[in-house]
Scaffold this motif. Structure first.
Motif, short mmCIF file in Angstrom:
data_model
loop_
_atom_site.label_atom_id
_atom_site.label_comp_id
_atom_site.label_asym_id
_atom_site.label_seq_id
_atom_site.Cartn_x
_atom_site.Cartn_y
_atom_site.Cartn_z
N ILE A 27 -40.35 71.89 79.86
CA ILE A 27 -39.78 70.55 79.68
C ILE A 27 -38.82 70.22 80.82
CG2 ILE A 27 -38.22 69.18 78.24
CD1 ILE A 27 -39.42 70.52 75.79
N VAL A 28 -37.92 71.15 81.12
CA VAL A 28 -36.92 70.94 82.18
C VAL A 28 -37.60 70.77 83.53
CG1 VAL A 28 -34.99 71.98 83.42
CG2 VAL A 28 -35.10 72.16 80.93
N ASN A 29 -38.59 71.59 83.80
CA ASN A 29 -39.27 71.56 85.10
C ASN A 29 -39.92 70.21 85.36
OD1 ASN A 29 -40.07 73.02 87.51
ND2 ASN A 29 -42.14 72.96 86.71
N VAL A 30 -40.69 69.71 84.39
CA VAL A 30 -41.38 68.44 84.56
C VAL A 30 -40.41 67.26 84.56
CG1 VAL A 30 -42.98 66.84 83.42
CG2 VAL A 30 -43.60 69.23 83.69
N THR A 31 -39.42 67.31 83.68
CA THR A 31 -38.43 66.22 83.62
C THR A 31 -37.67 66.12 84.93
OG1 THR A 31 -38.17 66.56 81.23
CG2 THR A 31 -36.45 65.30 82.37
N GLY A 32 -37.23 67.26 85.46
CA GLY A 32 -36.51 67.26 86.73
C GLY A 32 -37.37 66.76 87.87
N PHE A 33 -38.64 67.14 87.86
CA PHE A 33 -39.53 66.71 88.95
C PHE A 33 -39.82 65.21 88.88
CE2 PHE A 33 -43.66 66.07 90.97
CZ PHE A 33 -43.42 66.66 92.20
N ALA A 35 -37.98 62.93 87.47
CA ALA A 35 -36.75 62.15 87.68
C ALA A 35 -36.28 62.19 89.14
CB ALA A 35 -35.65 62.67 86.76
N PHE A 36 -36.39 63.36 89.77
CA PHE A 36 -35.78 63.52 91.09
C PHE A 36 -36.73 64.05 92.16
CE2 PHE A 36 -32.58 64.57 87.75
CZ PHE A 36 -31.83 63.41 87.86
N ASN A 37 -37.98 64.27 91.77
CA ASN A 37 -38.98 64.80 92.71
C ASN A 37 -38.56 66.15 93.29
OD1 ASN A 37 -41.51 64.49 93.91
ND2 ASN A 37 -40.61 63.77 95.83
N GLN A 38 -37.90 66.95 92.47
CA GLN A 38 -37.46 68.29 92.87
C GLN A 38 -37.77 69.28 91.75
OE1 GLN A 38 -36.39 69.29 95.72
NE2 GLN A 38 -35.71 67.45 96.79
N LEU A 39 -38.10 70.51 92.14
CA LEU A 39 -38.31 71.57 91.15
C LEU A 39 -36.96 72.07 90.65
CD1 LEU A 39 -41.13 73.56 92.97
CD2 LEU A 39 -41.40 71.90 91.11
N THR A 40 -36.84 72.23 89.34
CA THR A 40 -35.53 72.56 88.78
C THR A 40 -35.53 73.83 87.93
OG1 THR A 40 -36.04 71.01 86.97
CG2 THR A 40 -34.68 70.18 88.77
N THR A 41 -36.59 74.65 88.04
CA THR A 41 -36.59 75.90 87.28
C THR A 41 -36.69 77.14 88.17
OG1 THR A 41 -38.99 75.80 86.97
CG2 THR A 41 -37.61 74.86 85.23
N ASN A 42 -36.90 76.96 89.46
CA ASN A 42 -36.96 78.10 90.37
C ASN A 42 -36.50 77.68 91.77
OD1 ASN A 42 -39.50 77.55 92.19
ND2 ASN A 42 -40.11 77.02 90.11
N VAL A 43 -36.29 78.64 92.64
CA VAL A 43 -35.70 78.33 93.95
C VAL A 43 -36.63 78.68 95.12
CG1 VAL A 43 -33.34 78.56 93.12
CG2 VAL A 43 -34.53 80.56 94.02
N LEU A 123 -26.37 66.43 92.24
CA LEU A 123 -25.49 67.07 91.25
C LEU A 123 -26.26 67.42 89.99
CD1 LEU A 123 -22.71 67.97 90.26
CD2 LEU A 123 -22.29 65.61 89.52
N ILE A 124 -27.10 66.51 89.53
CA ILE A 124 -27.91 66.76 88.32
C ILE A 124 -28.89 67.90 88.57
CG2 ILE A 124 -29.46 65.76 86.62
CD1 ILE A 124 -26.64 64.57 86.63
N ILE A 125 -29.52 67.90 89.75
CA ILE A 125 -30.46 68.97 90.09
C ILE A 125 -29.75 70.32 90.09
CG2 ILE A 125 -31.96 69.89 91.91
CD1 ILE A 125 -32.41 66.91 92.75
N CYS A 126 -28.54 70.36 90.64
CA CYS A 126 -27.75 71.60 90.66
C CYS A 126 -27.43 72.06 89.24
CB CYS A 126 -26.46 71.41 91.46
SG CYS A 126 -26.69 71.36 93.25
N LEU A 127 -27.10 71.12 88.37
CA LEU A 127 -26.79 71.47 86.98
C LEU A 127 -28.02 72.02 86.26
CD1 LEU A 127 -24.49 68.49 85.90
CD2 LEU A 127 -23.83 70.89 86.08
N GLY A 199 -42.88 67.41 78.02
CA GLY A 199 -41.86 66.77 78.85
C GLY A 199 -42.41 65.55 79.58
N GLY A 200 -43.62 65.68 80.13
CA GLY A 200 -44.24 64.56 80.84
C GLY A 200 -44.53 63.39 79.92
N PHE A 201 -44.98 63.71 78.69
CA PHE A 201 -45.29 62.65 77.72
C PHE A 201 -44.02 61.87 77.35
CE2 PHE A 201 -45.34 61.21 73.30
CZ PHE A 201 -46.41 60.34 73.33
#
Length: 251
Positions: A27-33, A35-43, A123-127, A199-201
């Motif tokens: 959910i977090v991964n798809v929502t972050g992507f 919303a911000f076009n960035q991956l938010t579960t790995n680096v 900031l949101i991506i970092c959080l 998350g996407g839905f």
């Protein structure tokens, strides 16, 4: 599933926590992507972009990706620090603290997105990366590094290795362990995928945007409540059984 650690953990415990946390990570991964076009579960991707910017002497631009990486690291550090700090407190389930902290971060982002116009996406991506660092750290400690739920590269690697081992003669116990590992990894991948679909839905079709993160937080909190309630029920049953046995013995 949150209480047992080390040798006391079974496949069932790992499957339960893997399904919940990998679903939330999806959910977090798809929502972050979205919303911000960035991956938010790995680096992994952020590290590659950081190196690319540094190689092109765009140090200031690369700083953003460094902050992403650092946020995940600090999340992992914070989770481990909290667990170690409160480990001696036998009355406290130490894994509750980082789980609640992760839930609060997800809920806060969702709620604030309704009240404020988000101008600092970084900031949101970092959080979000901090929250995923928290999650990856505490599930690693709970499962003794058997379960990882925020990125799939290592999972697919381990899954491929385990499947290949089935083609060779193994002792019965070794084959059973291999099958358990394969089952666990498939569950993690499947629920990460399912979390991504959900998350996407909700983000796009239901159009609740960053409020989708609140769904992930509620799933975490519900799993904590269920785990604590189940533990108390089992504990009460054991006390009742012990008292009944003692009473029968005395009579």
């Amino acid at each position: 599933m949150f209480r047992h650690q080390g040798k006391s953990r079974t496949l069932e415990h790992n499957l339960r926590i893997a399904t919940v946390l990998s679903f939330v990570a999806g959910i977090v991964n798809v929502t972050g992507f979205l919303a911000f076009n960035q991956l938010t579960t790995n680096v992994t991707g952020h590290f590659a972009l950081f190196i690319y910017d540094v190689a092109n002497f765009e140090f200031w631009k690369g700083t953003v990706y460094f902050l992403y990486i650092f946020s995940f690291l600090i999340g992992s550090f914070t989770s481990s620090l909290l667990i170690e700090k409160y480990k001696e407190n036998k009355r406290l389930n130490v894994f509750v603290i980082p789980t609640i902290l992760e839930s609060l971060i997800l809920i806060s982002i969702g709620v604030l997105s309704n009240l404020l116009i988000i101008e600092s996406a970084n900031l949101i991506i970092c959080l979000l990366l901090f929250a995923m660092g928290l999650q990856n750290s505490f599930v690693t400690k709970i499962s003794n590094a058997v379960v990882r739920t925020t990125h799939l590269t290592g999972l697919f690697t381990d899954l491929g290795i385990d499947i290949s081992q089935l083609f060779f003669k193994k002792l019965r116990l070794q084959r059973e362990k291999l099958k358990s590992n394969i089952k666990l990894r498939i569950f993690i991948i499947a629920f990460f995928f399912a979390g991504g679909l959900v998350g996407g839905f909700f983000y796009s079709e239901a159009n609740i945007k960053l409020n989708t993160l609140i769904i992930g937080a509620l799933i975490l909190l519900a799993s904590l409540f269920y785990d604590d309630f189940r533990y108390k029920v089992i504990k009460t049953k054991r006390k009742y059984t012990q008292r009944k046995t003692v009473h029968q013995f005395e009579n």
